[in-house]
Scaffold this active site. Structure first.
Site, PDB file in Angstrom:
ATOM      1  N   GLU A 179       0.807  -1.212   0.000  1.00 38.87           N
ATOM      2  CA  GLU A 179       0.000   0.000   0.000  1.00 38.87           C
ATOM      3  C   GLU A 179       0.844   1.268   0.000  1.00 38.87           C
ATOM      4  O   GLU A 179       0.446   2.289  -0.593  1.00 38.87           O
ATOM      5  CB  GLU A 179      -0.948  -0.007   1.209  1.00 38.87           C
ATOM      6  CG  GLU A 179      -2.096  -0.988   1.107  1.00 38.87           C
ATOM      7  CD  GLU A 179      -1.717  -2.418   1.444  1.00 38.87           C
ATOM      8  OE1 GLU A 179      -2.524  -3.337   1.193  1.00 38.87           O
ATOM      9  OE2 GLU A 179      -0.586  -2.622   1.963  1.00 38.87           O
TER      10      GLU A 179
ATOM     11  N   HIS B 292     -10.846  -5.694   8.286  1.00 43.30           N
ATOM     12  CA  HIS B 292     -11.616  -5.630   7.054  1.00 43.30           C
ATOM     13  C   HIS B 292     -12.931  -4.863   7.206  1.00 43.30           C
ATOM     14  O   HIS B 292     -13.698  -4.782   6.251  1.00 43.30           O
ATOM     15  CB  HIS B 292     -11.938  -7.045   6.554  1.00 43.30           C
ATOM     16  CG  HIS B 292     -10.759  -7.800   6.051  1.00 43.30           C
ATOM     17  ND1 HIS B 292      -9.731  -8.203   6.865  1.00 43.30           N
ATOM     18  CD2 HIS B 292     -10.432  -8.224   4.804  1.00 43.30           C
ATOM     19  CE1 HIS B 292      -8.826  -8.863   6.148  1.00 43.30           C
ATOM     20  NE2 HIS B 292      -9.236  -8.878   4.891  1.00 43.30           N
TER      21      HIS B 292
END
Length: 329
Positions: free
Chosen positions: A62, A131
């Site tokens: 990321e 998540h």
């Protein structure tokens, strides 16, 4: 015109395809977005259509995704990066906060940073740890970063097009709980919706309900239930959390005199507190009751067995509205 109604997820795909077809400088990058079409298939079919040079599969990194996006954006491209889940966004913070948000000011307007970072966020899909986060307040606190959250297929299409065309960095958070919850007939006409503005979804006279993202669904359900009991609710979708369209919120609450703010993020330090503070400052004379918040809890999002105990529901909103309506100073 599309032949079929589409979901919010499909509207994201449609907007990406439209943006890429209209502007050759728009490129997509992210983990598994090309060959696999992304973890939720938001980019399905786009690599086949536009090629590997414009729909780029990246390593699981990321920090690199964000850094590449900043570099591309400063050099005339319009990158749209995907972070698979909002809980994985933190390695990208260095580039978002220290570079993307500051580029225009740092260069005295010589450079801008027209990048979009997309991320699914929020709970409700029985996901594992990391998540299901709703940490939009962290991002909305950063000057220079726009934070945009759609709540329907039509707003996903129009707001994503606007985000991609914006000359400043935009964090585009997609409420995955409603990715496939409803369908809307959308004309693929390339028309964007305005950023930095709220959307009044329902007119009302007794109380203002303020929300965004997936919680708009429960908010509208609560408004329907309350209407049957004689309570007229105005429902506002904030949509852009930075900068917030305070004028629309203040005007609505000045009319109704009461408000309930709903979000699934934790209560402490959430955007609901920011909105409540502004209403207290700018609509104080009109308030007939203190602004009320219906939120998630100040805990980590629990695993799926307890997920529904964390998420606010329609009953919670109805209860808060009734208490606000009954308030006597």
């Amino acid at each position: 015109m599309n032949d079929n109604a589409i979901t919010l997820l499909e509207a994201v795909n449609l907007a990406l395809a439209r943006a890429m077809a209209d502007d050759p400088d728009v490129v997509l990058l992210g983990e598994d977005i090309g060959t696999n079409g992304g973890v939720f298939r938001a980019t399905a079919g786009l690599q086949e259509r536009f090629g590997e040079r414009r729909v780029i599969d990246t390593p699981l990194a990321e920090t690199m995704i964000a850094g590449l996006s900043v570099g591309m954006a400063t050099q005339g491209m319009r990158p749209v990066a995907e972070i698979q889940f909002m809980g994985f966004i933190f390695p990208a913070f260095e580039h978002l906060v220290a570079h993307a948000a500051r580029m225009r000011a740092r260069t005295r307007g010589r450079l801008s940073c027209p990048m979009v970072l997309r991320a699914p966020f929020g709970g409700g899909i029985h996901a594992p740890e990391h998540h299901s986060e709703s940490t939009e307040a962290l991002l909305a606190h950063i000057p220079g970063l726009r934070v945009v959250i759609p709540s329907s297929p039509a707003r996903a299409y129009g707001l994503l097009l606007a985000a991609i065309r914006c000359d400043d960095p935009v964090i585009f958070l997609e409420p995955k709980r409603i990715y496939r919850a409803s369908k809307t007939l959308i004309e693929d006409n390339g028309q964007a919706l305005p950023l930095d503005t709220c959307f009044t979804l329902r007119e009302g006279s007794d109380i203002t309900l303020i929300s965004w993202g997936a919680m708009i669904s429960e908010t509208l359900d609560a408004a329907d239930r309350l209407a049957a009991e004689g309570v007229s609710c105005e429902v506002i979708d904030v949509a852009t959390l930075n900068p917030i369209d305070h004028a629309t919120l203040v005007a609505s609450v000045s009319k109704t005199g009461r408000c309930v703010i709903i979000h699934e993020a934790p209560r402490h330090g959430g955007m609901g507190a920011e909105i409540a503070a502004t209403l207290g400052e700018q609509a104080r004379a009109a308030l007939l009751a203190p602004p009320c918040r219906v939120t998630g809890h100040d805990t980590l999002m629990p695993y799926y067995r307890n997920e529904q105990l964390y998420l606010p529901d329609t009953d919670d909103i109805v209860t808060a509205v009734k208490a606000t309506m009954e308030y006597v100073e």
